[in-house]
Design a protein around this motif. Structure first.
Motif, PDB file in Angstrom:
ATOM      1  N   LYS A  58       5.503   3.874   1.095  1.00  0.00           N
ATOM      2  CA  LYS A  58       5.208   2.528   0.637  1.00  0.00           C
ATOM      3  C   LYS A  58       5.426   1.602   1.532  1.00  0.00           C
ATOM      4  CE  LYS A  58       7.221  -0.039  -2.588  1.00  0.00           C
ATOM      5  NZ  LYS A  58       7.961  -0.598  -3.950  1.00  0.00           N
ATOM      6  N   ILE A  59       4.424   0.623   2.129  1.00  0.00           N
ATOM      7  CA  ILE A  59       4.391  -0.539   3.074  1.00  0.00           C
ATOM      8  C   ILE A  59       4.243  -1.665   2.296  1.00  0.00           C
ATOM      9  CG2 ILE A  59       3.593  -1.426   5.110  1.00  0.00           C
ATOM     10  CD1 ILE A  59       2.223   1.296   5.734  1.00  0.00           C
TER      11      ILE A  59
ATOM     12  N   SER B 225       9.362   2.189   2.810  1.00  0.00           N
ATOM     13  CA  SER B 225      10.247   2.944   1.773  1.00  0.00           C
ATOM     14  C   SER B 225       9.228   4.222   1.356  1.00  0.00           C
ATOM     15  CB  SER B 225      10.716   2.208   0.648  1.00  0.00           C
ATOM     16  OG  SER B 225       9.431   1.838   0.012  1.00  0.00           O
ATOM     17  N   VAL B 226      10.156   5.262   1.165  1.00  0.00           N
ATOM     18  CA  VAL B 226       9.547   6.442   0.720  1.00  0.00           C
ATOM     19  C   VAL B 226       9.965   6.703  -0.697  1.00  0.00           C
ATOM     20  CG1 VAL B 226       9.383   7.519   2.952  1.00  0.00           C
ATOM     21  CG2 VAL B 226      11.379   8.077   1.135  1.00  0.00           C
ATOM     22  N   ASN B 227       9.071   7.355  -1.456  1.00  0.00           N
ATOM     23  CA  ASN B 227       9.327   8.056  -2.657  1.00  0.00           C
ATOM     24  C   ASN B 227       9.286   9.422  -2.727  1.00  0.00           C
ATOM     25  OD1 ASN B 227       9.332   8.525  -5.401  1.00  0.00           O
ATOM     26  ND2 ASN B 227       7.543   7.775  -6.108  1.00  0.00           N
TER      27      ASN B 227
ATOM     28  N   VAL C   1       0.790  -1.396   0.048  1.00  0.00           N
ATOM     29  CA  VAL C   1       0.029   0.019  -0.019  1.00  0.00           C
ATOM     30  C   VAL C   1       1.097   1.226  -0.032  1.00  0.00           C
ATOM     31  CG1 VAL C   1      -0.058   0.102   2.561  1.00  0.00           C
ATOM     32  CG2 VAL C   1      -2.085   1.072   1.258  1.00  0.00           C
ATOM     33  N   THR C   2       0.486   2.367  -0.582  1.00  0.00           N
ATOM     34  CA  THR C   2       0.991   3.557  -0.731  1.00  0.00           C
ATOM     35  C   THR C   2       0.309   4.501  -0.228  1.00  0.00           C
ATOM     36  OG1 THR C   2       2.631   2.934  -2.683  1.00  0.00           O
ATOM     37  CG2 THR C   2       2.293   4.992  -2.036  1.00  0.00           C
TER      38      THR C   2
ATOM     39  N   ALA D 110      14.748   7.164   1.452  1.00  0.00           N
ATOM     40  CA  ALA D 110      15.011   6.496   2.574  1.00  0.00           C
ATOM     41  C   ALA D 110      14.260   5.008   2.571  1.00  0.00           C
ATOM     42  CB  ALA D 110      14.480   7.153   3.907  1.00  0.00           C
ATOM     43  N   THR D 111      14.710   4.180   3.451  1.00  0.00           N
ATOM     44  CA  THR D 111      14.160   2.555   3.512  1.00  0.00           C
ATOM     45  C   THR D 111      14.359   2.116   4.855  1.00  0.00           C
ATOM     46  OG1 THR D 111      14.495   2.191   1.122  1.00  0.00           O
ATOM     47  CG2 THR D 111      14.208   0.298   2.421  1.00  0.00           C
TER      48      THR D 111
END
Lengths: 114, 118
Positions: free
Chosen positions: B78-79, B65-67, B19-20, B59-60
């Motif tokens: 984002k998961i 994580s991110v966009n 999911v984002t 970053a993760t």
């Protein structure tokens, strides 16, 4: 474990009766913050202490005051609570430096006004 | 003044799916930090992930994580492999960087309530 502790978890007070919320930390952080979080809204910064220096947000009502007697403790005083002050109050701490250290939050105190 | 916008009040995802969560922000600063915090029901807010604006690399942290799109002022989370324990309110937050002494609070979005369907 080092942590941020808020007391009490739930506080009920009467309209216009002064109330104090407390926050303590064992992280030895030099910055302490108070946020107000109303239902379904974003937490909103009320003020913060950088060491002993108090920094009030411009739109924080005068009804809200804070004290930090030492590094570990910080208090939020609401002098004459109104119905609109019912909210969750969050205390947070951080170690200030230039690297964007994250804030560490307590569990919050939910304040109800009768 | 800085603003943070989370346009999804609620999101639902099946367990083990991805999911984002979306977040946009507005600032005139060039140096700042962005955060995602998780707030489970009746529990404290905890940091999920942090991004420094001057770093282009996203970053993760394990499944998170991110966009980060600086030009678009977008910072989505984002998961992956969603778990029941991920169910919570997720807040996107902004903090400007400081060039001198002092400190600064966080500006939060309104949050996204994430539901995990078993």
């Amino acid at each position: 474990d080092a942590m941020v502790i808020q007391n009490p978890r739930y506080q009920v007070t009467q309209f216009g009766k002064p109330v104090t919320l407390s926050c303590s930390q064992t992280l030895n952080h030099n910055v302490m913050y108070w946020y107000q979080q109303k239902s379904s809204q974003a937490p909103k910064l009320l003020f913060h202490y950088y060491d002993k220096d108090f920094n009030n947000e411009a739109d924080t009502p005068d009804n809200f005051q804070s004290r930090r007697p030492n590094t570990s403790f910080c208090f939020l005083d609401i002098r004459s609570p109104g119905l609109g002050d019912a909210a969750m109050y969050l205390c947070a701490t951080s170690r200030w430096d230039r690297d964007g250290q994250p804030q560490h939050f307590g569990d919050g105190t939910r304040l109800s006004i009768l | 003044a800085q603003t943070v916008t989370q346009s999804q009040p609620e999101m639902s995802v099946q367990e083990a799916e991805t999911v984002t969560l979306s977040c946009t922000y507005d600032t005139s600063e060039s140096d700042y930090y962005l955060f995602w915090y998780k707030q489970p029901p009746s529990r404290q807010m905890i940091l999920v992930i942090r991004q420094e604006a001057y770093k282009q690399q996203n970053a993760t942290e394990n499944r998170f994580s991110v966009n980060f799109q600086k030009a678009a002022k977008s910072f989505s989370l984002k998961i992956s492999d969603s778990q029941l324990g991920d169910a919570a309110m997720y807040f996107c937050a902004y903090r400007r960087a400081y060039s001198g002494g002092g400190a600064d609070g966080l500006t939060f979005g309104k949050g996204t309530h994430l539901i995990i369907q078993p």
